[in-house]
Design a protein around this motif. Sequence first.
Motif, PDB file in Angstrom:
ATOM      1  N   SER A  33      30.633 -38.730   5.687  1.00  0.00           N
ATOM      2  CA  SER A  33      29.985 -37.741   5.643  1.00  0.00           C
ATOM      3  C   SER A  33      28.375 -37.895   7.217  1.00  0.00           C
ATOM      4  O   SER A  33      29.084 -38.491   7.500  1.00  0.00           O
ATOM      5  CB  SER A  33      28.693 -38.043   4.780  1.00  0.00           C
ATOM      6  OG  SER A  33      27.971 -39.443   4.935  1.00  0.00           O
ATOM      7  N   THR A  64      25.778 -33.457   5.857  1.00  0.00           N
ATOM      8  CA  THR A  64      26.388 -33.888   4.378  1.00  0.00           C
ATOM      9  C   THR A  64      26.338 -35.045   3.497  1.00  0.00           C
ATOM     10  O   THR A  64      26.710 -35.599   3.153  1.00  0.00           O
ATOM     11  CB  THR A  64      28.040 -33.863   4.561  1.00  0.00           C
ATOM     12  OG1 THR A  64      28.527 -34.488   5.442  1.00  0.00           O
ATOM     13  CG2 THR A  64      28.757 -32.259   4.693  1.00  0.00           C
ATOM     14  N   ASP A  65      25.260 -35.714   4.528  1.00  0.00           N
ATOM     15  CA  ASP A  65      24.437 -37.215   3.584  1.00  0.00           C
ATOM     16  C   ASP A  65      23.479 -37.128   3.601  1.00  0.00           C
ATOM     17  O   ASP A  65      22.661 -36.374   4.296  1.00  0.00           O
ATOM     18  CB  ASP A  65      24.886 -38.032   5.158  1.00  0.00           C
ATOM     19  CG  ASP A  65      24.859 -39.902   4.468  1.00  0.00           C
ATOM     20  OD1 ASP A  65      23.213 -39.760   4.099  1.00  0.00           O
ATOM     21  OD2 ASP A  65      25.730 -40.526   3.703  1.00  0.00           O
ATOM     22  N   ALA A 106      30.785 -34.140   0.896  1.00  0.00           N
ATOM     23  CA  ALA A 106      30.689 -34.688   2.071  1.00  0.00           C
ATOM     24  C   ALA A 106      32.274 -34.597   2.118  1.00  0.00           C
ATOM     25  O   ALA A 106      32.942 -33.297   1.360  1.00  0.00           O
ATOM     26  CB  ALA A 106      31.024 -36.315   1.702  1.00  0.00           C
ATOM     27  N   THR A 118      25.308 -41.705  -0.655  1.00  0.00           N
ATOM     28  CA  THR A 118      25.824 -40.323   0.336  1.00  0.00           C
ATOM     29  C   THR A 118      26.881 -39.687  -1.199  1.00  0.00           C
ATOM     30  O   THR A 118      27.093 -40.291  -1.715  1.00  0.00           O
ATOM     31  CB  THR A 118      27.034 -40.908   1.208  1.00  0.00           C
ATOM     32  OG1 THR A 118      26.375 -41.312   1.656  1.00  0.00           O
ATOM     33  CG2 THR A 118      27.607 -39.473   1.600  1.00  0.00           C
TER      34      THR A 118
END
Length: 289
Positions: free
Chosen positions: A208, A212-213, A225, A46
């Motif tokens: 996340s 955003t991951d 993130a 991540t």
Amino acid sequence: MKTRIFLRAFNLTVCGLAVAAFAACGGDDDGGGGGSGGAGSAGSTTSSGSVDPSTTTAASTGTTDPTTTSTAASTSASTGAGAGPQTIEMIDDMEDNDNAILAEGGRVGYWYTFNDATEGATQTPPPDPEGTGEEPFTMTALEPARGQSTYAARSWGTGFTEWGAGFGFDLNSPEGVKASYDASAYTGITFWAKLGPGSGTSATVMISDPGTDPAGGACSDKCDAWQKTFAATEEWQQFTISFADLKQGGWGDPAGTDQIDASKLYSLQFQIGKAPQFDLYIDDLGFYN
């Protein structure tokens, strides 16, 4: 110690091999890099954004200690002047002294470390992106204890000059398959934190979601993130951060929305930016209402 070792090809294809993955996820010069799952972890990858000091949250030290060592789903909390959360569902109280978060509420995850791979820099516990389990994440005994709490998650090191280092876990990664976790029933997260001597004045929490991951499919090497920087000291303080207060770092791919999707969370991480040395303690971490 309950250590599970998982190898997942997804991680290796998304962010490269070993610790170099973290630098790749960092993107541009001031970007941040999220961690790959370490020993016993489910092997997450991540990315995180560069931290924004203007988004610093206040801490509540209170006059009473709301911590418990119970693994029950909810724990009442008191922070003195009524500043803290009313109920906490503990994610990990660290008291079992292993690398797994508490197996409560359908959560399955394992602590890991990550860093920017600066040559000559050191981090303890060291990252283990391939999940060998040779040096698994271990909790640190607190001397003296913080009330009833005798262990905390901790990582320390020196020499990271790109975007820094950190530690964290996936919220739902059974059998090495990273999946999302529904935390929409909660307002945010709460935890206790402190810094070791000479470790600066702040750290950043990052969470996340699908935007955003890498596991969400919307970003790959510039996953930025949702995050919040908090001002920490060498004294224990409790921090309460709502999901609504999280913002992207602004260095990577935009999520396409201005607020985190709490119904689909992937990873929760803590990061200290580039610094000559760092030493961060986290304890009694949970969701709150």
